[in-house]
Design a protein around this motif. Structure first.
Motif, PDB file in Angstrom:
ATOM      1  N   GLY A 157      49.997  41.690  42.564  1.00 58.63           N
ATOM      2  CA  GLY A 157      49.088  42.262  41.572  1.00 58.63           C
ATOM      3  C   GLY A 157      48.893  41.323  40.412  1.00 58.63           C
ATOM      4  O   GLY A 157      49.508  40.253  40.337  1.00 58.63           O
ATOM      5  N   ALA A 158      48.004  41.719  39.508  1.00 55.99           N
ATOM      6  CA  ALA A 158      47.696  40.889  38.342  1.00 55.99           C
ATOM      7  C   ALA A 158      47.569  41.752  37.099  1.00 55.99           C
ATOM      8  O   ALA A 158      46.974  42.836  37.135  1.00 55.99           O
ATOM      9  CB  ALA A 158      46.402  40.118  38.578  1.00 55.99           C
ATOM     10  N   PHE A 159      48.157  41.287  36.015  1.00 60.93           N
ATOM     11  CA  PHE A 159      48.014  41.914  34.707  1.00 60.93           C
ATOM     12  C   PHE A 159      46.986  41.147  33.896  1.00 60.93           C
ATOM     13  O   PHE A 159      46.812  39.938  34.086  1.00 60.93           O
ATOM     14  CB  PHE A 159      49.333  41.856  33.928  1.00 60.93           C
ATOM     15  CG  PHE A 159      50.361  42.872  34.346  1.00 60.93           C
ATOM     16  CD1 PHE A 159      50.002  44.102  34.871  1.00 60.93           C
ATOM     17  CD2 PHE A 159      51.716  42.589  34.194  1.00 60.93           C
ATOM     18  CE1 PHE A 159      50.958  45.035  35.230  1.00 60.93           C
ATOM     19  CE2 PHE A 159      52.680  43.507  34.553  1.00 60.93           C
ATOM     20  CZ  PHE A 159      52.303  44.736  35.078  1.00 60.93           C
ATOM     21  N   THR A 160      46.353  41.837  32.975  1.00 58.54           N
ATOM     22  CA  THR A 160      45.511  41.125  32.019  1.00 58.54           C
ATOM     23  C   THR A 160      46.391  40.538  30.921  1.00 58.54           C
ATOM     24  O   THR A 160      47.447  41.079  30.594  1.00 58.54           O
ATOM     25  CB  THR A 160      44.449  42.029  31.380  1.00 58.54           C
ATOM     26  OG1 THR A 160      43.537  41.212  30.636  1.00 58.54           O
ATOM     27  CG2 THR A 160      45.058  43.080  30.454  1.00 58.54           C
ATOM     28  N   ALA A 161      45.937  39.418  30.401  1.00 61.91           N
ATOM     29  CA  ALA A 161      46.604  38.832  29.242  1.00 61.91           C
ATOM     30  C   ALA A 161      45.553  38.630  28.148  1.00 61.91           C
ATOM     31  O   ALA A 161      45.689  37.753  27.297  1.00 61.91           O
ATOM     32  CB  ALA A 161      47.263  37.506  29.608  1.00 61.91           C
TER      33      ALA A 161
ATOM     34  N   LYS B 154      31.326  35.115  43.886  1.00 57.10           N
ATOM     35  CA  LYS B 154      30.172  35.996  44.071  1.00 57.10           C
ATOM     36  C   LYS B 154      30.568  37.462  43.905  1.00 57.10           C
ATOM     37  O   LYS B 154      29.897  38.227  43.201  1.00 57.10           O
ATOM     38  CB  LYS B 154      29.566  35.763  45.459  1.00 57.10           C
ATOM     39  CG  LYS B 154      28.302  36.570  45.759  1.00 57.10           C
ATOM     40  CD  LYS B 154      27.730  36.144  47.101  1.00 57.10           C
ATOM     41  CE  LYS B 154      26.440  36.910  47.440  1.00 57.10           C
ATOM     42  NZ  LYS B 154      26.679  38.342  47.693  1.00 57.10           N
ATOM     43  N   LYS B 155      31.676  37.854  44.537  1.00 58.22           N
ATOM     44  CA  LYS B 155      32.124  39.251  44.461  1.00 58.22           C
ATOM     45  C   LYS B 155      32.545  39.638  43.032  1.00 58.22           C
ATOM     46  O   LYS B 155      32.287  40.762  42.590  1.00 58.22           O
ATOM     47  CB  LYS B 155      33.285  39.481  45.431  1.00 58.22           C
ATOM     48  CG  LYS B 155      32.864  39.459  46.893  1.00 58.22           C
ATOM     49  CD  LYS B 155      34.065  39.562  47.825  1.00 58.22           C
ATOM     50  CE  LYS B 155      33.639  39.529  49.276  1.00 58.22           C
ATOM     51  NZ  LYS B 155      34.776  39.565  50.203  1.00 58.22           N
TER      52      LYS B 155
ATOM     53  N   LEU C 157      41.632  45.791  40.432  1.00 65.65           N
ATOM     54  CA  LEU C 157      41.941  47.027  41.154  1.00 65.65           C
ATOM     55  C   LEU C 157      41.036  47.250  42.367  1.00 65.65           C
ATOM     56  O   LEU C 157      41.197  48.227  43.093  1.00 65.65           O
ATOM     57  CB  LEU C 157      41.834  48.227  40.207  1.00 65.65           C
ATOM     58  CG  LEU C 157      42.818  48.243  39.030  1.00 65.65           C
ATOM     59  CD1 LEU C 157      42.544  49.434  38.115  1.00 65.65           C
ATOM     60  CD2 LEU C 157      44.259  48.273  39.520  1.00 65.65           C
ATOM     61  N   SER C 158      40.102  46.336  42.589  1.00 69.41           N
ATOM     62  CA  SER C 158      39.097  46.515  43.646  1.00 69.41           C
ATOM     63  C   SER C 158      39.598  46.200  45.043  1.00 69.41           C
ATOM     64  O   SER C 158      39.041  46.667  46.035  1.00 69.41           O
ATOM     65  CB  SER C 158      37.879  45.622  43.361  1.00 69.41           C
ATOM     66  OG  SER C 158      38.241  44.248  43.491  1.00 69.41           O
TER      67      SER C 158
END
Length: 331
Positions: A146-150, A324-325, A126-127
């Motif tokens: 976007g990306a979902f967690t699995a 790094k981020k 979300l950053s």
């Protein structure tokens, strides 16, 4: 007479206005976005996308809605991404390694032991730090929106896996990705790329000895029937990426695009909350059907995959910067 005439005129105006309003409504034609998904309707990601569809249709006044095909009905993830590229379908949910094949830099966000927790992963997703990476594939006819967690992926097979040596000679299914294959090889097993829909039968027939996935998928696909030991290697928190046809996405009106992006952000946030609830339910079902969940010391596995981490994070300036981020957001 004048009064009757006035009433008649007003009535006629009402009819014309009504017809005009009806005509305007008839002009709104809903664009149905076909979405490919390789898990079942019980999966939290499916439910999240259904809610997204309902909200999208409402807030765009019927301009867009989704038609989601679960259970891999439209093909495996690689095949469905190609369908998105060509515009045959409009969207798909695919594992990060599938997009890796178009840009190797994506491998860095799917590194073993990169994320410390689900909260850490949610911060990253979300950053906005991944936006440039997500847009980098637009030249291929699709964009990652976007990306979902699995959740955390773990190894499951016919015995507890307590240490790397326990995986010796064991063929473990992985997604079609060189990085995933190398990961299992370093962990002690034999990484075997294969479509998700083939796993149950492949284990049953002895083609492979096990798989690696999260508790929800393990339970949902009833893999506990052929691989009853789920060992908490917690080796990976791989993103599931939401991809969309590039022409469609960039062809949206400014207003609808803004609505679409906002709802997707909110949906990603909600999916993390839903995931946690589904994990506990999935474990209960699997245990009732004979599964055993095994807690282990993951340090030997972490040590083994360090060479892979170094190689992937140093692949390019982009991967070094992202790594790094991501790690900075763990604090």
């Amino acid at each position: 007479m004048k009064k009757i005439l006035l009433i008649g005129i007003l009535s006629l105006m009402g009819i014309v206005a009504g017809c005009s309003e009806k005509g305007e409504k008839e002009k709104v034609k809903t664009k149905v976005l076909k979405v490919a998904f390789n898990q079942s309707e019980n999966h939290p990601q499916y439910k999240a996308m259904r809610e997204f569809s309902d909200r999208l249709e409402k807030e765009t006044n019927g301009a867009y809605k989704l038609e989601i095909s679960p259970n891999g009905l439209l093909g495996d993830q690689r095949a469905t991404l190609e369908l998105v590229q060509s515009g045959v379908i409009q969207m798909a949910l695919v594992g990060n390694p599938v997009v890796e094949n178009f840009n190797q830099d994506f491998a860095v966000i799917g590194l073993p032991y990169l994320y410390d927790s689900l909260d850490h992963q949610k911060k990253v997703f979300l950053s906005g730090i991944l936006d440039p990476l997500f847009k980098s594939v637009s030249k291929n006819g699709f964009e990652v929106i976007g990306a979902f967690t699995a959740g955390s992926r773990c190894v499951y097979t016919d015995k507890p896996i307590m240490k790397p040596e326990d995986l010796s000679g064991y063929k473990i299914r992985v997604m079609q990705s060189d990085t995933m294959k190398k990961m299992i090889d370093l962990m002690g097993g034999v990484g075997t790329p294969m479509g998700q829909g083939e796993v149950y039968t492949a284990i049953q027939q002895g083609v492979i000895e096990g798989g690696e996935n999260n508790e929800v998928t393990y339970s949902d696909l009833k893999h506990y029937e052929v691989a009853p030991y789920f060992s908490y290697t917690n080796h990976l928190m791989i993103p599931d990426l939401i991809v969309i046809n590039e022409k469609l996405y960039n062809g949206m009106s400014q207003e609808n695009r803004k609505i679409f992006d906002r709802l997707m952000y909110e949906t990603i946030e909600k999916e993390f909350l839903a995931w946690n609830k589904n994990v506990e339910k999935a474990k209960e079902i699997a245990i009732e059907n004979g599964a055993t969940f095994v807690n282990i010391d993951i340090k030997p596995f972490q040590k083994n995959i360090e060479p892979l981490q170094e190689t992937v994070k140093n692949h390019s300036d982009v991967t070094r910067s992202i790594y790094k981020k991501v790690r900075e957001l763990a604090n």
